[in-house]
Design an enzyme around this catalytic site. Structure first.
Site, mmCIF file in Angstrom:
data_model
loop_
_atom_site.group_PDB
_atom_site.id
_atom_site.type_symbol
_atom_site.label_atom_id
_atom_site.label_comp_id
_atom_site.label_asym_id
_atom_site.label_seq_id
_atom_site.Cartn_x
_atom_site.Cartn_y
_atom_site.Cartn_z
ATOM 1 N N ARG A 86 0.844 -1.186 0.000
ATOM 2 C CA ARG A 86 0.000 0.000 0.000
ATOM 3 C C ARG A 86 0.886 1.245 0.000
ATOM 4 N NH1 ARG A 86 -4.713 2.360 -1.337
ATOM 5 N NH2 ARG A 86 -6.004 3.082 0.397
ATOM 6 N N THR A 360 -10.076 0.424 -9.314
ATOM 7 C CA THR A 360 -9.041 -0.432 -8.781
ATOM 8 C C THR A 360 -9.001 -1.575 -9.772
ATOM 9 O OG1 THR A 360 -9.615 0.253 -6.544
ATOM 10 C CG2 THR A 360 -8.406 -1.795 -6.712
ATOM 11 N N THR A 378 -4.287 -0.592 -7.067
ATOM 12 C CA THR A 378 -5.094 0.588 -7.361
ATOM 13 C C THR A 378 -4.263 1.855 -7.513
ATOM 14 O OG1 THR A 378 -7.012 1.869 -6.598
ATOM 15 C CG2 THR A 378 -5.457 1.116 -4.924
ATOM 16 N N LEU A 379 -4.847 2.815 -8.218
ATOM 17 C CA LEU A 379 -4.385 4.206 -8.217
ATOM 18 C C LEU A 379 -5.348 5.072 -7.408
ATOM 19 C CD1 LEU A 379 -3.435 4.541 -11.990
ATOM 20 C CD2 LEU A 379 -1.839 4.759 -10.081
ATOM 21 N N ASP A 402 -7.628 8.630 0.506
ATOM 22 C CA ASP A 402 -8.114 7.506 1.307
ATOM 23 C C ASP A 402 -7.825 7.684 2.799
ATOM 24 O OD1 ASP A 402 -9.523 5.983 -0.421
ATOM 25 O OD2 ASP A 402 -8.019 4.439 -0.719
ATOM 26 N N SER A 431 -7.743 1.085 3.410
ATOM 27 C CA SER A 431 -8.247 0.650 2.115
ATOM 28 C C SER A 431 -9.435 -0.272 2.288
ATOM 29 C CB SER A 431 -7.139 -0.083 1.342
ATOM 30 O OG SER A 431 -7.655 -0.715 0.184
ATOM 31 N N SER A 432 -10.251 -0.387 1.238
ATOM 32 C CA SER A 432 -11.334 -1.370 1.224
ATOM 33 C C SER A 432 -10.952 -2.623 0.443
ATOM 34 C CB SER A 432 -12.594 -0.753 0.581
ATOM 35 O OG SER A 432 -13.104 0.286 1.376
ATOM 36 N N GLY A 452 -13.670 -1.481 -6.946
ATOM 37 C CA GLY A 452 -14.969 -0.904 -6.648
ATOM 38 C C GLY A 452 -15.034 0.041 -5.474
ATOM 39 N N GLY A 453 -13.881 0.555 -5.007
ATOM 40 C CA GLY A 453 -13.939 1.520 -3.910
ATOM 41 C C GLY A 453 -14.648 0.942 -2.709
#
Length: 549
Positions: A86, A360, A378-379, A402, A431-432, A452-453
């Site tokens: 991360r 993502t 992800t970005l 985030d 993060s999710s 998908g956030g």
């Protein structure tokens, strides 16, 4: 090879099932890269490294070397591990860096431009994964991505639409141009060549992680920051490290869930959700029935409230993992809801612990030996911060959004955060992302994850239920329409067609506001059938493809 694998566990050696290995990614080109690595004798981690770099070329809105992510690994012999790559807050980051003079968030500052970027982790993550588990030579894993960047690839209709849609952002953030921009409109079949990105990938091929975090590529990143008010420094880059962490694990009706620990909030939330619904007869009620939806929504409402209060980077905050996933705690949280009416989210707070546009990409890989990788990267937003590093050709993330920019204020996905996720130099943002591997009776059963956030957690959750409770094949479980609730806003979001009109009326009569929207999630998953074949689910919401042999 076969694309778009479907079919169930109804018969042996279904024509859509494979014995030797399987790769499912967001891009047909990246899936082909991964499969070729497996065929050359590479293992699942080798294929994951090659796929990650290929996605940085052929899926630039989320595939990346300028972002970060998480990997869950299970060996053929049952060894499990998770890798945290991360992004981190730069050393010059500060708690109130995105607030105005009266303390209100300045939304665009954490979303666009160089100041929105955390220290990238993807290259360090891939180097660390390869060093620990890889088999093939590093250079051989970079070559496919370099060739794709140098020679170009034909973009899909979906990608053409996205590049045209983001033209204004690219122009604003890259006044001297980028390979992602062109004078005329992009169209399906156009060739996207990225020579600057190819040079960066060559540096990584020759020098490993130091080819990105040191040398001329690092100098380009720092120059980009210096010229445009960014704060990532040379020292930030050199000091960045990916970290191996102990997975969070739990059980759901005999299935062993192996998932990502903090700073991913996804793993803990997934275990809480599964424990929350375990005592209810979902199978009898049926897929997306009113009772099933009501129980799931009430579970999600409580779990997302906990997420906002208790989850953050464990290197900076003592996340109470054991307490949050305790069976009695979770059951106690569910005891307060009524079948008669919805529990207003305004009345739901985090539990009391006794003395823890959505872009993502995810891919799932299983090799011939049975080693498995579930990797989400992800970005953050689609195309990240919109900044392409001049001379190096890759996009920078906008992961700083985030963090809890201001505790109690929502981020771009509407998620609230608390003090546990406040900005601190060197800290990893919550993060999710929920890459997950499932075992059944001690053997590999499923590899799953999604972009998908804020909807990542609920999409993985529902995909698992679709297989375990509702007896869907892997493809059917992935394709099935989904719904989502995240505590605040207090709305049940559902994909068009996910809930029939009569069920909507029943839910609304109990106080559940249902709003229909577009796609939720983009799950890519692999299931191992009882006969030992791999069966994939490639999400039709995108250009995703499953390939096996």
């Amino acid at each position: 090879m076969l694309a778009g694998c479907a079919g169930g566990q109804l018969g042996k050696n279904n024509s859509n099932e494979f014995r030797q290995g399987m790769v499912v990614t967001a891009s047909p080109i990246a899936s082909k890269v991964g499969l070729e690595i497996l065929k050359k004798g590479g293992n699942a981690v080798d294929a994951a490294v090659a796929v990650q770099f290929a996605l940085a070329v052929v899926y630039p809105n989320a595939g990346n070397i300028g972002g970060g992510g998480f990997m869950v690994y299970r060996s053929a012999t049952g060894e499990v591990n998770t890798l945290d790559f991360r992004e981190k807050a730069p050393s010059l980051a500060s708690r109130d860096m995105y607030l105005d003079s009266i303390g209100n968030p300045i939304t665009d500052k954490s979303l666009y431009g160089r100041l929105a970027s955390g220290i990238p982790g993807s290259v360090a993550g891939m180097a660390e994964a390869h060093q620990k588990y890889g088999h093939l030579k590093w250079a051989d894993l970079l070559k496919p991505a370099i060739d794709l960047a140098t020679n170009g690839f034909k973009i899909t209709a979906r990608q053409a639409d996205e590049l045209n849609q983001f033209k204004t952002l690219f122009n604003a953030q890259n006044p001297e141009g980028t390979a992602l921009l062109r004078m005329e409109t992009w169209a399906a079949g156009d060739l996207l060549v990225q020579n600057e990105l190819a040079k960066t990938l060559e540096a990584i091929k020759e020098n490993g992680r130091s080819g990105f975090y040191e040398g001329w590529v690092a100098e380009r990143i720092v120059a980009e920051m210096a010229h445009h008010k960014g704060i990532v420094s040379k020292e930030d880059l050199k000091d960045y490290q990916a970290i191996w962490r102990k997975p969070v694990t739990g059980y759901y009706k005999g299935y062993h869930i192996i998932t990502m620990p903090p700073p991913s909030g996804g793993g803990i939330a997934l275990l809480q959700l599964l424990k929350s619904v375990a005592d209810f007869p979902l199978k009898r009620w049926g897929f997306n029935s009113d009772s099933t939806i009501q129980v799931i929504v009430e579970a999600e409402r409580r779990v997302y409230a906990d997420r906002a209060a208790y989850l953050g980077d464990p290197d900076f905050y003592n996340v109470p993992v054991t307490k949050l996933t305790n069976d009695q705690y979770v059951k106690g949280r569910m005891s307060s809801f009524s079948w008669a009416s919805a529990t207003p989210s305004a009345r739901i707070k985090e539990g009391v612990l006794q003395p823890e546009h959505e872009e993502t990409t995810h891919f799932s890989i299983v090799d011939r030996a049975g080693n498995a990788v579930s990797l989400t990267t992800t970005l953050n937003g689609s195309y990240g911060s919109g900044v392409v590093v001049k001379g190096a050709g890759f996009l920078l993330n906008n992961e700083m959004d985030d963090f809890s920019v201001k505790p109690g204020s929502p981020n771009m996905y509407g998620l609230l955060g608390g003090e546990a996720n406040a900005i601190v130099p060197g800290k990893r943002m919550l993060s999710s992302m929920t890459p997950t591997i499932v075992e059944k009776e001690g053997k590999l059963f499923m590899v799953v994850g999604t972009p998908g956030g804020s909807t990542i957690i609920t999409s993985v959750f529902q995909t698992l239920l679709n297989v375990i409770e509702f007896d869907k094949s892997m493809q059917a479980a992935v394709t099935a329409k989904k719904f989502h609730h995240q505590w605040l806003p207090d709305v049940v979001f559902a994909e068009d067609g996910a809930i029939d009109s009569l069920t909507v009326l029943k839910l609304r009569s109990k106080g559940y506001p249902v709003e229909f929207r577009g796609s939720i999630g983009r799950v890519d998953a692999i299931l191992k059938t009882r006969w030992g074949y791999y069966q994939a689910g490639a999400d039709p919401r995108g250009d995703d493809q499953a390939l096996g042999w």
